[in-house]
Design a protein around this motif. Structure first.
Motif, PDB file in Angstrom:
ATOM      1  N   PHE A  15      59.591  54.484  49.934  1.00 20.69           N
ATOM      2  CA  PHE A  15      59.831  53.357  50.811  1.00 20.69           C
ATOM      3  C   PHE A  15      60.379  52.203  49.989  1.00 20.69           C
ATOM      4  CE2 PHE A  15      57.227  54.052  54.895  1.00 20.69           C
ATOM      5  CZ  PHE A  15      57.893  55.249  55.084  1.00 20.69           C
ATOM      6  N   ARG A  30      78.744  53.365  43.857  1.00 22.03           N
ATOM      7  CA  ARG A  30      78.106  54.173  44.902  1.00 22.03           C
ATOM      8  C   ARG A  30      78.807  53.978  46.248  1.00 22.03           C
ATOM      9  NH1 ARG A  30      73.384  54.436  48.595  1.00 22.03           N
ATOM     10  NH2 ARG A  30      73.903  52.323  49.219  1.00 22.03           N
ATOM     11  N   VAL A  72      68.598  58.623  60.731  1.00 19.32           N
ATOM     12  CA  VAL A  72      67.144  58.784  60.700  1.00 19.32           C
ATOM     13  C   VAL A  72      66.550  58.019  59.522  1.00 19.32           C
ATOM     14  CG1 VAL A  72      65.295  60.479  60.395  1.00 19.32           C
ATOM     15  CG2 VAL A  72      67.279  61.018  61.815  1.00 19.32           C
ATOM     16  N   GLU A  73      65.572  57.177  59.806  1.00 19.97           N
ATOM     17  CA  GLU A  73      64.928  56.380  58.747  1.00 19.97           C
ATOM     18  C   GLU A  73      63.435  56.318  59.037  1.00 19.97           C
ATOM     19  OE1 GLU A  73      65.780  54.836  55.727  1.00 19.97           O
ATOM     20  OE2 GLU A  73      63.649  54.334  55.788  1.00 19.97           O
ATOM     21  N   ASN A  75      61.138  54.288  57.197  1.00 20.30           N
ATOM     22  CA  ASN A  75      60.534  52.980  56.912  1.00 20.30           C
ATOM     23  C   ASN A  75      60.785  52.049  58.110  1.00 20.30           C
ATOM     24  OD1 ASN A  75      59.995  50.388  56.057  1.00 20.30           O
ATOM     25  ND2 ASN A  75      60.969  50.619  54.047  1.00 20.30           N
ATOM     26  N   ASP A 101      60.603  60.964  60.515  1.00 16.61           N
ATOM     27  CA  ASP A 101      60.483  61.549  59.178  1.00 16.61           C
ATOM     28  C   ASP A 101      61.558  62.628  59.030  1.00 16.61           C
ATOM     29  OD1 ASP A 101      59.755  62.835  56.854  1.00 16.61           O
ATOM     30  OD2 ASP A 101      57.632  63.007  57.378  1.00 16.61           O
ATOM     31  N   PHE A 103      61.630  65.010  57.210  1.00 14.32           N
ATOM     32  CA  PHE A 103      61.034  66.343  57.049  1.00 14.32           C
ATOM     33  C   PHE A 103      60.732  66.996  58.391  1.00 14.32           C
ATOM     34  CE2 PHE A 103      60.129  64.948  52.703  1.00 14.32           C
ATOM     35  CZ  PHE A 103      60.456  66.099  52.008  1.00 14.32           C
ATOM     36  N   MET A 118      69.153  60.504  49.268  1.00 13.56           N
ATOM     37  CA  MET A 118      67.803  60.245  48.725  1.00 13.56           C
ATOM     38  C   MET A 118      67.873  60.743  47.289  1.00 13.56           C
ATOM     39  SD  MET A 118      65.203  61.392  51.721  1.00 13.56           S
ATOM     40  CE  MET A 118      65.586  61.218  53.439  1.00 13.56           C
ATOM     41  N   GLU A 126      62.944  60.785  44.400  1.00 11.31           N
ATOM     42  CA  GLU A 126      63.321  60.913  45.815  1.00 11.31           C
ATOM     43  C   GLU A 126      63.355  62.397  46.208  1.00 11.31           C
ATOM     44  OE1 GLU A 126      65.806  57.983  47.620  1.00 11.31           O
ATOM     45  OE2 GLU A 126      66.299  57.156  45.672  1.00 11.31           O
TER      46      GLU A 126
HETATM   47  C1  LIG Z   1      68.231  55.640  48.410  1.00 10.57           C
HETATM   48  S1  LIG Z   1      67.919  55.002  50.022  1.00 10.57           S
HETATM   49  C2  LIG Z   1      69.509  55.162  50.741  1.00 10.57           C
HETATM   50  C3  LIG Z   1      69.683  54.312  51.959  1.00 10.57           C
HETATM   51  C4  LIG Z   1      71.066  54.378  52.616  1.00 10.57           C
HETATM   52  N1  LIG Z   1      71.397  55.726  53.023  1.00 10.57           N
HETATM   53  C5  LIG Z   1      72.149  53.856  51.703  1.00 10.57           C
HETATM   54  O1  LIG Z   1      72.912  54.684  51.215  1.00 10.57           O
HETATM   55  O2  LIG Z   1      72.194  52.643  51.439  1.00 10.57           O
HETATM   56  C6  LIG Z   1      66.955  56.315  50.736  1.00 10.57           C
HETATM   57  C7  LIG Z   1      66.391  55.982  52.111  1.00 10.57           C
HETATM   58  O3  LIG Z   1      65.658  57.123  52.574  1.00 10.57           O
HETATM   59  C8  LIG Z   1      64.514  56.662  53.291  1.00 10.57           C
HETATM   60  N2  LIG Z   1      63.532  57.766  53.334  1.00 10.57           N
HETATM   61  C9  LIG Z   1      62.750  58.225  52.325  1.00 10.57           C
HETATM   62  N3  LIG Z   1      61.982  59.238  52.736  1.00 10.57           N
HETATM   63  C10 LIG Z   1      62.289  59.437  54.049  1.00 10.57           C
HETATM   64  C11 LIG Z   1      61.847  60.376  55.035  1.00 10.57           C
HETATM   65  N4  LIG Z   1      60.926  61.292  54.745  1.00 10.57           N
HETATM   66  N5  LIG Z   1      62.390  60.310  56.265  1.00 10.57           N
HETATM   67  C12 LIG Z   1      63.341  59.379  56.568  1.00 10.57           C
HETATM   68  N6  LIG Z   1      63.790  58.475  55.682  1.00 10.57           N
HETATM   69  C13 LIG Z   1      63.278  58.499  54.430  1.00 10.57           C
HETATM   70  C14 LIG Z   1      64.053  55.463  52.507  1.00 10.57           C
HETATM   71  O4  LIG Z   1      63.221  54.620  53.288  1.00 10.57           O
HETATM   72  C15 LIG Z   1      65.405  54.818  52.149  1.00 10.57           C
HETATM   73  O5  LIG Z   1      65.806  53.907  53.121  1.00 10.57           O
END
Ligand SMILES: C[S@@+](CC[C@H](N)C(=O)[O-])C[C@H]1O[C@@H](n2cnc3c(N)ncnc32)[C@H](O)[C@@H]1O
Length: 311
Positions: A15, A30, A72-73, A75, A101, A103, A118, A126
């Motif tokens: 998170f 990126r 899908v997010e 947080n 989630d 998953f 991730m 991640e």
């Molecule tokens: C590295 S960030 C990338 C965010 C965005 N895609 C970007 O490129 O700016 C990874 C994102 O995955 C979310 N995340 C982590 N585990 C997750 C899960 N199990 N289900 C959904 N989202 C998740 C985190 O909250 C975070 O916002």
């Protein structure tokens, strides 16, 4: 009350707090890489799913061409932010931000592309690999064998022995570091060429463990006291130009608990083991290096000899 995965997620920093998303938006390397890969891969009318959408920026890039984007997010703070940003950006109405989630979530219809960022260096922390493997299993059960195209399509991971300076105003601290790519690092001497230790192809089944033992030919004299980890994400394959659109993560440099002296021409054996999604210390704890072949007779200390510091 948090469940087991949520506790682990918080602990591992899954998170990422809202303010850190600003850093990700400011990471030009990126952002440009993803923007051009998405512009290439997402054709007009496609359906796209993003897992781990954060601010929604990558979903929004996809919305330039896609008919529909499921973002899908997990947080709740980021879900709120992403919805807010979609409301003030053109084509934002093509992006549905879903609080779920990754998953567990499956889209209501088949999709053409799945974007997932991730990604941490070396696939640590991640859950990219685990999320994609879980997604493929569940998606096939629901929609049949034809999988969407994944972005990234593949990942190359390499390691490189360094002599790293750990002097901070006289304070000696061998500590994990992150380095910009494409710049000269005066504090790092590259003692050998990088070696690829793993290739992840998301179209294939992927394991979660990386256990590696590999050899390097040392190119210059020095003390091997650190390993640089290099992670190159093949975001999209551009077949018509026989090329790829890549994103190189920042390098991660981990100190070796037992540094070794080496000379040009020596063969250095390095080993380590860790799990995808594991912690940085879990990899650091397994890092070992030893000289297994000496180029000159009067050259090096025995492989087991530890030398304490940067010379
Ligand atoms: C590295 S960030 C990338 C965010 C965005 N895609 C970007 O490129 O700016 C990874 C994102 O995955 C979310 N995340 C982590 N585990 C997750 C899960 N199990 N289900 C959904 N989202 C998740 C985190 O909250 C975070 O916002």
């Amino acid at each position: 009350m948090l469940n087991e995965r949520e506790i682990e997620s918080c602990y591992l920093g899954q998170f990422i707090p809202v303010h850190y998303h600003h850093n990700m938006l400011m990471d030009n390397n990126r952002m440009h890489s993803f923007k051009s890969a998405i512009a290439h891969a997402v054709k007009p009318g496609m359906k796209v799913l993003e897992l781990g959408g954060g601010t929604g920026v990558l979903s929004w890039f996809a919305a330039a061409n896609a008919a529909k984007v499921y973002c899908v997010e997990f947080n709740p703070d980021m879900v709120q932010e992403a919805r807010k940003f979609m409301a003030i950006n053109e084509n934002g109405d093509r992006v549905e931000v879903i609080h779920a989630d990754a998953f567990e979530y499956l889209p209501p219809e088949p999709v053409d592309i799945v974007i997932c960022e991730m990604i941490h260096v070396a696939m640590l922390r991640e859950k990219q690999v685990e999320v994609i493997e879980s997604f493929k299993r569940r998606y096939r059960q629901k929609f049949g064998d034809k999988l969407p195209v994944f972005m990234p399509e593949a990942v190359l991971m390499a390691a490189q022995p360094l002599q790293q300076e750990y002097d901070f105003e006289g304070f000696y601290a061998p500590i994990v570091q992150f380095q910009e790519t494409a710049v000269v690092h005066n504090n790092s001497a590259e003692l050998a060429q990088p070696a690829v230790y793993a290739v992840i192809d998301f179209t294939q089944p992927n394991g979660m463990s990386y256990a590696w033992q590999g050899k390097f030919v040392v190119e210059r004299d020095g003390t091997v006291n650190a390993m640089r980890f290099i992670t190159k994400n093949i975001l999209s394959v551009v077949e018509e130009r026989a090329t790829t659109i890549d994103w190189l993560n920042h390098y991660m440099v981990l100190p070796l608990a037992r540094p070794v002296r080496a000379r040009a021409g020596d063969v250095l054996e390095v080993s380590f083991a860790y799990r995808a999604g594991g912690s940085i210390p879990s990899l650091e704890a397994t890092l070992e290096a030893a000289v297994v072949f000496e180029a000159g007779q009067d050259a090096v200390a025995a492989p087991s000899d530890a030398v304490p510091a940067y010379a």
